[in-house]
Write a protein that holds these residues in place. Structure first.
Motif, mmCIF file in Angstrom:
data_model
loop_
_atom_site.group_PDB
_atom_site.id
_atom_site.type_symbol
_atom_site.label_atom_id
_atom_site.label_comp_id
_atom_site.label_asym_id
_atom_site.label_seq_id
_atom_site.Cartn_x
_atom_site.Cartn_y
_atom_site.Cartn_z
ATOM 1 N N VAL A 330 85.581 88.672 24.967
ATOM 2 C CA VAL A 330 86.996 88.417 25.232
ATOM 3 C C VAL A 330 87.240 87.044 25.861
ATOM 4 O O VAL A 330 88.200 86.362 25.528
ATOM 5 N N LEU A 331 86.396 86.652 26.783
ATOM 6 C CA LEU A 331 86.602 85.376 27.471
ATOM 7 C C LEU A 331 85.978 84.257 26.635
ATOM 8 O O LEU A 331 84.925 83.720 26.951
ATOM 9 N N GLY A 332 86.636 83.931 25.549
ATOM 10 C CA GLY A 332 86.085 82.994 24.589
ATOM 11 C C GLY A 332 86.286 81.538 24.919
ATOM 12 O O GLY A 332 85.865 80.661 24.168
ATOM 13 N N TYR A 333 86.942 81.230 26.033
ATOM 14 C CA TYR A 333 87.180 79.836 26.396
ATOM 15 C C TYR A 333 85.883 79.203 26.900
ATOM 16 O O TYR A 333 85.106 79.835 27.624
ATOM 17 N N PRO A 334 85.659 77.933 26.548
ATOM 18 C CA PRO A 334 84.417 77.266 26.986
ATOM 19 C C PRO A 334 84.273 77.301 28.510
ATOM 20 O O PRO A 334 85.181 76.935 29.241
ATOM 21 N N GLY A 335 83.139 77.779 28.978
ATOM 22 C CA GLY A 335 82.851 77.795 30.411
ATOM 23 C C GLY A 335 83.133 79.113 31.095
ATOM 24 O O GLY A 335 82.536 79.398 32.141
ATOM 25 N N LEU A 336 84.026 79.941 30.535
ATOM 26 C CA LEU A 336 84.363 81.202 31.207
ATOM 27 C C LEU A 336 83.208 82.200 31.212
ATOM 28 O O LEU A 336 82.953 82.838 32.232
ATOM 29 N N PRO A 337 82.498 82.387 30.087
ATOM 30 C CA PRO A 337 81.316 83.258 30.176
ATOM 31 C C PRO A 337 80.297 82.733 31.192
ATOM 32 O O PRO A 337 79.682 83.511 31.927
ATOM 33 N N GLY A 338 80.132 81.414 31.231
ATOM 34 C CA GLY A 338 79.229 80.835 32.226
ATOM 35 C C GLY A 338 79.698 81.089 33.640
ATOM 36 O O GLY A 338 78.896 81.305 34.549
ATOM 37 N N LEU A 339 81.039 81.095 33.831
ATOM 38 C CA LEU A 339 81.605 81.372 35.143
ATOM 39 C C LEU A 339 81.288 82.799 35.580
ATOM 40 O O LEU A 339 80.939 83.051 36.739
ATOM 41 N N PHE A 340 81.384 83.751 34.646
ATOM 42 C CA PHE A 340 81.108 85.139 35.013
ATOM 43 C C PHE A 340 79.631 85.347 35.335
ATOM 44 O O PHE A 340 79.285 86.048 36.291
ATOM 45 N N VAL A 341 78.759 84.746 34.538
ATOM 46 C CA VAL A 341 77.326 84.869 34.845
ATOM 47 C C VAL A 341 77.011 84.186 36.173
ATOM 48 O O VAL A 341 76.199 84.671 36.967
ATOM 49 N N ALA A 342 77.697 83.058 36.448
ATOM 50 C CA ALA A 342 77.551 82.415 37.763
ATOM 51 C C ALA A 342 78.031 83.334 38.870
ATOM 52 O O ALA A 342 77.467 83.358 39.971
ATOM 53 N N CYS A 343 79.079 84.110 38.569
ATOM 54 C CA CYS A 343 79.595 85.105 39.520
ATOM 55 C C CYS A 343 78.522 86.139 39.838
ATOM 56 O O CYS A 343 78.298 86.495 41.002
ATOM 57 N N LEU A 344 77.828 86.618 38.806
ATOM 58 C CA LEU A 344 76.755 87.589 39.014
ATOM 59 C C LEU A 344 75.618 86.987 39.840
ATOM 60 O O LEU A 344 75.107 87.607 40.773
ATOM 61 N N PHE A 345 75.232 85.780 39.488
ATOM 62 C CA PHE A 345 74.142 85.140 40.204
ATOM 63 C C PHE A 345 74.533 84.816 41.644
ATOM 64 O O PHE A 345 73.687 84.860 42.544
ATOM 65 N N SER A 346 75.801 84.488 41.866
ATOM 66 C CA SER A 346 76.262 84.229 43.233
ATOM 67 C C SER A 346 76.086 85.476 44.086
ATOM 68 O O SER A 346 75.651 85.405 45.241
ATOM 69 N N GLY A 347 76.435 86.633 43.509
ATOM 70 C CA GLY A 347 76.250 87.882 44.230
ATOM 71 C C GLY A 347 74.791 88.147 44.546
ATOM 72 O O GLY A 347 74.436 88.567 45.652
ATOM 73 N N ALA A 348 73.927 87.883 43.559
ATOM 74 C CA ALA A 348 72.494 88.111 43.777
ATOM 75 C C ALA A 348 71.923 87.134 44.806
ATOM 76 O O ALA A 348 71.136 87.510 45.676
ATOM 77 N N LEU A 349 72.329 85.861 44.715
ATOM 78 C CA LEU A 349 71.816 84.854 45.647
ATOM 79 C C LEU A 349 72.262 85.130 47.077
ATOM 80 O O LEU A 349 71.474 85.007 48.020
ATOM 81 N N SER A 350 73.547 85.495 47.260
ATOM 82 C CA SER A 350 74.045 85.753 48.611
ATOM 83 C C SER A 350 73.325 86.927 49.254
ATOM 84 O O SER A 350 72.987 86.895 50.432
ATOM 85 N N SER A 351 73.074 87.970 48.465
ATOM 86 C CA SER A 351 72.380 89.136 49.002
ATOM 87 C C SER A 351 70.928 88.816 49.337
ATOM 88 O O SER A 351 70.421 89.199 50.389
ATOM 89 N N MET A 352 70.270 88.105 48.426
ATOM 90 C CA MET A 352 68.852 87.830 48.656
ATOM 91 C C MET A 352 68.655 86.859 49.811
ATOM 92 O O MET A 352 67.748 87.047 50.641
ATOM 93 N N SER A 353 69.495 85.819 49.902
ATOM 94 C CA SER A 353 69.328 84.858 51.003
ATOM 95 C C SER A 353 69.576 85.525 52.351
ATOM 96 O O SER A 353 68.882 85.239 53.333
ATOM 97 N N SER A 354 70.557 86.434 52.404
ATOM 98 C CA SER A 354 70.818 87.155 53.644
ATOM 99 C C SER A 354 69.634 88.025 54.033
ATOM 100 O O SER A 354 69.242 88.091 55.201
ATOM 101 N N SER A 355 69.063 88.703 53.042
ATOM 102 C CA SER A 355 67.903 89.553 53.317
ATOM 103 C C SER A 355 66.698 88.729 53.745
ATOM 104 O O SER A 355 65.943 89.126 54.642
ATOM 105 N N LEU A 356 66.494 87.565 53.109
ATOM 106 C CA LEU A 356 65.378 86.708 53.480
ATOM 107 C C LEU A 356 65.502 86.244 54.923
ATOM 108 O O LEU A 356 64.536 86.293 55.701
ATOM 109 N N ASN A 357 66.699 85.784 55.286
ATOM 110 C CA ASN A 357 66.914 85.293 56.641
ATOM 111 C C ASN A 357 66.748 86.403 57.666
ATOM 112 O O ASN A 357 66.125 86.216 58.718
#
Length: 638
Positions: A330-357
């Motif tokens: 559905v999100l066929g505009y250039p960059g939007l799928p990348g934005l959503f995957v970045a959204c997923l990775f942001s969630g994973a990075l924030s959780s992992m960095s907090s756990s590491l610290n």
């Protein structure tokens, strides 16, 4: 299989930009300020952070890729009952701010489990709590890092093993270099990315369906709009009681006493600001949970309108892939799928960095510092950075193990981490609410509080899972439709009945087991006397929650102790525990060192002058109390 768009150049640019900025924040704090040369700066950001970034950081530390993938999948397959959890999480933040923050923040803890040693007056209590916490964080890192790998593999054919390694390495990189400051500010950046990605899904999806009214109607027609029942049966997967009450208990452990939360709100300079950080978090919790729930409702409406469910059509392997599949379609505009995957990775990075610290902080403070605290500050900081890197490797290894769990990432996370978070909250309740509890009760209660729900959690995976997937639209699907096999009802008897308890109760079971067993062992082995404990390690629970009741009633609920309003002199007690004996002069708001008799006299003179200028019984009482403490401290110095 329907042709689904693949990542384009702009999608990779957006995704890579998120990773580069996150790593860049770590580099920035590695070469600015104190350059992370002391453990105080590396682990606690010099205890001088600001309110808004800390509140956001607490939020996104636990609003991870698990939520962004798992909640839409839950809405899509089982309906809207899970939405009730937002109320439980908000209530947990408020209760944490009222009950626990006023006790924990003034103690100036580095590891939240230092409280257990001071309160129970034995190191074993601290070690039990710290060990349980490390187990929980390792499990959580594994699941949180694995979650986005399935999504990226589904939409780009990028191998999940490579995704796991990227998340682990990037999070370890900026956490090792930039410490707590980098973790907090990358959390703020990643929160913006997550919010933008979710809004893109909700807005574009709603437009594609034809408005939110049509979205809601299609979900109603297919039985997705469901309100949780009030049935008290603990084996029902989702009810009002286990989502709100069980969710409140489980989230209390997360926001009130977990190392990641305590470490963050302890970086704020005052108790009031620490309480506000959690109160403000209520807004963020409701917003983020509601957005992920609405995203699931919108995605289902889109495929209901098309009359073809990609899950039944076999175009995706499991429900956790439904959100990224929808984005690519559905999100066929250039960059939007990348934005959503970045959204997923942001969630994973924030959780992992907090756990590491958090894991590195607890390991250093509770296990290594008593033995290696004599080393130079440079060597201590080097060790803590090495711990972050070591836990990064462990987190990556656990992510590969998480691939074999099966089921939804949402339920897997809640099952295992909930089993570990319950006894941790139980230990703090045992210590703060019950002055009779001793260290033996804390140790046995903590171990049993972990073992019992973990046993149930593991046992539940030995049963054939009951399907909670509601019927989906398949009328226009091409090819063969893969409908799930009918659930086989197997007769369960005896001890196996425990394995059918809802995963939402695991934290509550851990809390109850820890407290009940802890009190029983304490009384059997000789309870502590309430007047032997410093009141700063106890929580006047009835005074804080039912503060409007008459004092005649409240006095009977205080376990024989009095909890008067803290005066400024009590701050001396807190800082003295840390070997950093200082007093604050109200006159010029400067800190006067008390290592010498002259320093004591200077601070006392300033406070006495303030008392004379302001007058009033309250100020005179404070000045008198401060005088008594000054005399005591002077004797200790001499």
């Amino acid at each position: 299989m329907t042709d689904v768009r693949v990542f384009g150049p702009w999608d990779y640019v957006v995704f890579a930009l998120m990773l580069v900025i996150s790593a860049g924040i770590g580099l920035f704090y590695a070469f600015t300020g104190g350059k992370q040369k002391t453990t105080k700066e590396f682990l606690m950001a010099d205890r001088n952070m600001r309110l808004l970034p800390i509140s956001v950081s607490i939020l996104v530390s636990f609003i991870s890729a698990i939520l962004i993938l798992g909640t839409p999948a839950e809405m899509y397959t089982a309906g809207t009952e899970y939405w009730m959890l937002a109320g439980g999480m908000s209530m947990a933040n408020l209760l944490a701010a009222i009950i626990f923050v006023p006790m924990l923040h003034p103690l100036k803890l580095t590891s939240s489990y230092e409280y257990l040693e001071r309160r129970f007056q034995h190191r074993a209590a601290k070690l039990v709590g710290a060990t349980i916490m490390l187990l929980q964080q390792v499990l959580y890192m594994g699941i949180a890092s694995y979650a986005p790998s399935t999504a990226l593999e589904a939409v780009t054919k990028f191998p999940d093993w490579a995704t796991i390694i990227i998340v682990g390495l990037v999070a370890t990189f900026y956490t090792t270099l930039g410490g707590m400051k980098a973790v907090v500010w990358t959390d703020v950046f990643q929160a913006v990315v997550m919010l933008t990605g979710l809004l893109a899904v909700v807005i574009q999806g709603t437009i594609s369906v034809g408005g939110f009214g049509e979205v809601w109607k299609l979900n109603e027609d297919w039985g997705r709009i469901k309100f949780p029942s009030f049935n008290p049966d603990p084996t029902i997967r989702h009810t009002f009681w286990n989502l709100f009450v069980g969710g409140t208990v489980g989230s209390m452990s997360t926001f009130a006493i977990s190392q990641a939360s305590v470490q963050r709100y302890s970086t704020l300079p005052t108790v009031r600001m620490a309480q506000l950080s959690l109160a403000m978090n209520c807004i963020g919790v409701i917003l983020m949970v509601s957005l992920t729930c609405i995203a699931g409702v919108v995605i289902f409406a889109y495929y209901a309108q098309k009359d073809c469910d990609p899950l039944y059509a076999g175009e995706i392997q499991n429900s956790n892939q439904i959100a990224p599949y929808f984005v690519m379609e559905v999100l066929g505009y250039p960059g939007l799928p990348g934005l959503f995957v970045a959204c997923l990775f942001s969630g994973a990075l924030s959780s992992m960095s907090s756990s590491l610290n958090a894991a590195a902080t607890v390991t250093w403070t509770d296990f290594l510092k008593p033995r290696f605290g004599h080393l130079s500050m440079k060597k201590q900081t080097f060790i803590t950075k090495g711990l972050v890197a070591g836990f990064g490797v462990i987190g990556i290894a656990m992510s590969f193990m998480a691939r074999s769990l099966g089921g939804t990432v949402l339920q897997a996370s809640a099952s295992f981490t909930g089993s570990a978070s319950g006894p941790l909250l139980g230990l703090f309740i045992l210590g703060g609410f019950f002055p009779w509890a001793n260290w033996k009760g804390a140790v046995v209660g903590g171990i049993m509080g972990l073992s019992f729900p973990m046993w149930i959690s593991i046992g539940s995976y030995s049963l054939d899972p009951e399907s909670h997937t509601l019927p989906g639209p398949t009328g226009s699907c091409p090819g063969n439709i893969t409908t799930p096999p009918p659930t086989t009802v197997t007769e369960i008897s005896g001890i196996s009945n425990l394995y059918t308890v809802s995963y939402m109760w695991f934290s509550s079971i851990g809390v109850a087991t820890c407290v009940i067993v802890g009190l029983a062992v304490s009384f059997a082995s000789g309870p502590m006397k309430p007047n032997e404990l410093d009141k700063k390690y106890l929580i006047p629970i009835f005074d804080r929650i039912f503060c409007c009741l008459p004092d005649k009633i409240l006095s009977k609920c205080r376990c024989g102790r009095t909890f008067e309003e803290e005066d400024e002199g009590d701050e001396l007690d807190n800082v003295a525990d840390h070997g950093d004996i200082k007093a604050c002069s109200r006159k010029d708001n400067q800190v006067a060192p008390l290592e010498t008799k002259e320093g004591l006299d200077e601070a006392y003179t300033s406070q006495s002058q303030d008392g004379a200028q302001n007058g009033g019984l309250s100020m005179k009482k404070k000045t008198k109390n401060n005088h008594m403490r000054m005399v005591t401290m002077r004797k200790m110095i001499q």
